[in-house]
Design a protein around this motif. Structure first.
Motif, PDB file in Angstrom:
ATOM      1  N   ARG A  45     -44.565 -40.940  23.278  1.00  0.00           N
ATOM      2  CA  ARG A  45     -44.388 -40.784  21.841  1.00  0.00           C
ATOM      3  C   ARG A  45     -43.149 -41.511  21.367  1.00  0.00           C
ATOM      4  NH1 ARG A  45     -45.174 -34.956  21.130  1.00  0.00           N
ATOM      5  NH2 ARG A  45     -46.576 -35.277  22.849  1.00  0.00           N
ATOM      6  N   PHE A  46     -43.067 -41.703  20.081  1.00  0.00           N
ATOM      7  CA  PHE A  46     -41.883 -42.298  19.471  1.00  0.00           C
ATOM      8  C   PHE A  46     -41.591 -41.574  18.176  1.00  0.00           C
ATOM      9  CE2 PHE A  46     -45.266 -44.608  17.363  1.00  0.00           C
ATOM     10  CZ  PHE A  46     -44.831 -44.688  16.050  1.00  0.00           C
ATOM     11  N   ALA A  47     -40.374 -41.733  17.685  1.00  0.00           N
ATOM     12  CA  ALA A  47     -39.968 -41.184  16.397  1.00  0.00           C
ATOM     13  C   ALA A  47     -39.171 -42.249  15.662  1.00  0.00           C
ATOM     14  CB  ALA A  47     -39.138 -39.926  16.571  1.00  0.00           C
ATOM     15  N   ALA A  48     -39.425 -42.365  14.368  1.00  0.00           N
ATOM     16  CA  ALA A  48     -38.684 -43.277  13.502  1.00  0.00           C
ATOM     17  C   ALA A  48     -38.263 -42.475  12.277  1.00  0.00           C
ATOM     18  CB  ALA A  48     -39.552 -44.470  13.123  1.00  0.00           C
ATOM     19  N   VAL A  49     -36.967 -42.491  11.967  1.00  0.00           N
ATOM     20  CA  VAL A  49     -36.433 -41.617  10.926  1.00  0.00           C
ATOM     21  C   VAL A  49     -35.604 -42.430   9.936  1.00  0.00           C
ATOM     22  CG1 VAL A  49     -35.005 -39.581  10.487  1.00  0.00           C
ATOM     23  CG2 VAL A  49     -36.342 -39.718  12.585  1.00  0.00           C
ATOM     24  N   SER A  50     -35.727 -42.093   8.659  1.00  0.00           N
ATOM     25  CA  SER A  50     -34.861 -42.628   7.613  1.00  0.00           C
ATOM     26  C   SER A  50     -34.345 -41.447   6.794  1.00  0.00           C
ATOM     27  CB  SER A  50     -35.626 -43.620   6.736  1.00  0.00           C
ATOM     28  OG  SER A  50     -36.552 -42.936   5.918  1.00  0.00           O
ATOM     29  N   ILE A  58     -47.876 -40.444  18.615  1.00  0.00           N
ATOM     30  CA  ILE A  58     -48.259 -39.958  19.939  1.00  0.00           C
ATOM     31  C   ILE A  58     -49.392 -40.841  20.451  1.00  0.00           C
ATOM     32  CG2 ILE A  58     -49.129 -38.006  21.273  1.00  0.00           C
ATOM     33  CD1 ILE A  58     -47.988 -36.191  19.051  1.00  0.00           C
ATOM     34  N   LEU A  59     -49.171 -41.451  21.603  1.00  0.00           N
ATOM     35  CA  LEU A  59     -50.138 -42.374  22.185  1.00  0.00           C
ATOM     36  C   LEU A  59     -50.924 -41.681  23.291  1.00  0.00           C
ATOM     37  CD1 LEU A  59     -51.168 -45.319  22.293  1.00  0.00           C
ATOM     38  CD2 LEU A  59     -49.405 -45.746  24.019  1.00  0.00           C
ATOM     39  N   GLN A  60     -52.255 -41.747  23.195  1.00  0.00           N
ATOM     40  CA  GLN A  60     -53.144 -41.215  24.228  1.00  0.00           C
ATOM     41  C   GLN A  60     -54.170 -42.291  24.544  1.00  0.00           C
ATOM     42  OE1 GLN A  60     -54.521 -37.625  22.294  1.00  0.00           O
ATOM     43  NE2 GLN A  60     -53.031 -36.411  23.423  1.00  0.00           N
ATOM     44  N   GLY A  61     -53.852 -43.067  25.593  1.00  0.00           N
ATOM     45  CA  GLY A  61     -54.728 -44.180  25.960  1.00  0.00           C
ATOM     46  C   GLY A  61     -54.667 -45.261  24.907  1.00  0.00           C
ATOM     47  N   LYS A  62     -55.803 -45.491  24.215  1.00  0.00           N
ATOM     48  CA  LYS A  62     -55.865 -46.506  23.169  1.00  0.00           C
ATOM     49  C   LYS A  62     -55.709 -45.920  21.768  1.00  0.00           C
ATOM     50  CE  LYS A  62     -58.976 -49.548  25.725  1.00  0.00           C
ATOM     51  NZ  LYS A  62     -60.290 -50.207  25.701  1.00  0.00           N
ATOM     52  N   GLN A  63     -55.613 -44.591  21.675  1.00  0.00           N
ATOM     53  CA  GLN A  63     -55.523 -43.955  20.361  1.00  0.00           C
ATOM     54  C   GLN A  63     -54.080 -43.548  20.062  1.00  0.00           C
ATOM     55  OE1 GLN A  63     -58.223 -40.736  19.682  1.00  0.00           O
ATOM     56  NE2 GLN A  63     -57.369 -40.280  17.681  1.00  0.00           N
ATOM     57  N   LEU A  64     -53.620 -43.935  18.883  1.00  0.00           N
ATOM     58  CA  LEU A  64     -52.274 -43.610  18.414  1.00  0.00           C
ATOM     59  C   LEU A  64     -52.407 -42.711  17.197  1.00  0.00           C
ATOM     60  CD1 LEU A  64     -49.197 -44.116  18.629  1.00  0.00           C
ATOM     61  CD2 LEU A  64     -49.533 -46.063  17.095  1.00  0.00           C
ATOM     62  N   THR A  65     -51.841 -41.500  17.271  1.00  0.00           N
ATOM     63  CA  THR A  65     -51.852 -40.563  16.151  1.00  0.00           C
ATOM     64  C   THR A  65     -50.457 -40.532  15.559  1.00  0.00           C
ATOM     65  OG1 THR A  65     -53.537 -39.245  17.292  1.00  0.00           O
ATOM     66  CG2 THR A  65     -52.391 -38.206  15.446  1.00  0.00           C
ATOM     67  N   LEU A  66     -50.368 -40.678  14.222  1.00  0.00           N
ATOM     68  CA  LEU A  66     -49.087 -40.733  13.527  1.00  0.00           C
ATOM     69  C   LEU A  66     -48.977 -39.574  12.546  1.00  0.00           C
ATOM     70  CD1 LEU A  66     -49.395 -44.506  12.779  1.00  0.00           C
ATOM     71  CD2 LEU A  66     -47.775 -43.515  14.372  1.00  0.00           C
ATOM     72  N   TYR A  67     -47.792 -38.975  12.479  1.00  0.00           N
ATOM     73  CA  TYR A  67     -47.509 -37.891  11.548  1.00  0.00           C
ATOM     74  C   TYR A  67     -46.333 -38.308  10.684  1.00  0.00           C
ATOM     75  CZ  TYR A  67     -50.408 -35.336  14.824  1.00  0.00           C
ATOM     76  OH  TYR A  67     -51.436 -34.942  15.637  1.00  0.00           O
ATOM     77  N   LEU A  68     -46.534 -38.352   9.358  1.00  0.00           N
ATOM     78  CA  LEU A  68     -45.504 -38.770   8.410  1.00  0.00           C
ATOM     79  C   LEU A  68     -45.057 -37.566   7.585  1.00  0.00           C
ATOM     80  CD1 LEU A  68     -43.913 -41.116   7.114  1.00  0.00           C
ATOM     81  CD2 LEU A  68     -45.827 -41.376   5.509  1.00  0.00           C
ATOM     82  N   ASP A  69     -43.767 -37.243   7.660  1.00  0.00           N
ATOM     83  CA  ASP A  69     -43.210 -36.090   6.957  1.00  0.00           C
ATOM     84  C   ASP A  69     -41.987 -36.509   6.154  1.00  0.00           C
ATOM     85  OD1 ASP A  69     -45.050 -34.355   8.208  1.00  0.00           O
ATOM     86  OD2 ASP A  69     -43.714 -34.054   9.916  1.00  0.00           O
ATOM     87  N   HIS A  70     -41.629 -35.649   5.182  1.00  0.00           N
ATOM     88  CA  HIS A  70     -40.366 -35.822   4.467  1.00  0.00           C
ATOM     89  C   HIS A  70     -39.234 -35.379   5.398  1.00  0.00           C
ATOM     90  CE1 HIS A  70     -41.977 -36.775   0.506  1.00  0.00           C
ATOM     91  NE2 HIS A  70     -42.884 -35.826   0.679  1.00  0.00           N
ATOM     92  N   SER A  71     -38.148 -36.124   5.443  1.00  0.00           N
ATOM     93  CA  SER A  71     -37.019 -35.764   6.316  1.00  0.00           C
ATOM     94  C   SER A  71     -36.329 -34.486   5.855  1.00  0.00           C
ATOM     95  CB  SER A  71     -35.984 -36.898   6.357  1.00  0.00           C
ATOM     96  OG  SER A  71     -36.496 -38.001   7.058  1.00  0.00           O
TER      97      SER A  71
END
Length: 183
Positions: A45-50, A58-71
């Motif tokens: 997994r990775f996290a990018a924050v501003s 979150i990477l599972q094989g070829k599928q990448l699931t992304l969650y976008l939230d307010h900081s």
């Protein structure tokens, strides 16, 4: 007969030392149910924050699931448009709900560190998020570590067994029929 008694005493001593005091605990001396163990390693997994947004992938094989939230309050970002660049390639995304996106890549990423750039566009603002996805060859290294540990324990047990046999032969002489000496 005396040697047999000495061998029996030695065997009972080793057996007694092998029994741990924790096995003597009676009823009511437990520490409750053990926490549930999860099998395998966590997905990469990775996290990018501003200041405004937080993106977790979150990477599972070829599928990448992304969650976008307010900081500020960790609430999902409604009606956001997200553009993703991973390892220098633009990745098409599909919205799966409020603040959730999914991407299916054509091939799995190779091990190593991969740069992640995401552009978030909402009705009020636009922001650029940067992160890094670090992939390791976990399955192979865990298998090697397990095999090496097993070999180490087996080697240690063999050394202990050799030392016990050597000590017994030295103590009781080479002509003892139980230890395989001359009759």
């Amino acid at each position: 007969m005396k040697r047999f008694q000495q061998l029996l005493a030695l065997g009972l001593t080793v057996l007694t030392l092998g029994i741990t005091p924790s096995s003597w605990a009676g009823p009511g001396h437990d520490h409750g149910d053990a926490p549930a163990m999860t099998e395998g390693a966590a997905s990469p997994r990775f996290a990018a924050v501003s200041e405004s947004f937080e993106l977790v992938g979150i990477l599972q094989g070829k599928q990448l699931t992304l969650y976008l939230d307010h900081s500020a309050d960790n609430s999902p970002v409604p009606e956001a448009r997200l553009e993703l660049e991973l390892a220098g390639q633009k990745i098409p995304l599909q919205s799966q709900g409020v603040g959730e996106f999914v991407a299916t890549m054509t091939q799995e990423l190779p091990p190593g560190q991969h740069a992640v750039m995401a552009t978030v566009v909402t009705a009020r603002e636009t922001d650029l998020l940067a992160g890094e996805l670090d992939l390791h060859e976990d399955e192979h290294s865990h298998a090697q570590t397990g095999t090496l540990a097993w070999l180490l324990y087996a080697g240690l047990a063999l050394v202990v067994l050799i030392l016990i046999v050597w000590g017994l032969r030295r103590r009781f002489g080479r002509r003892h029929p139980f230890l395989g000496g001359a009759a």
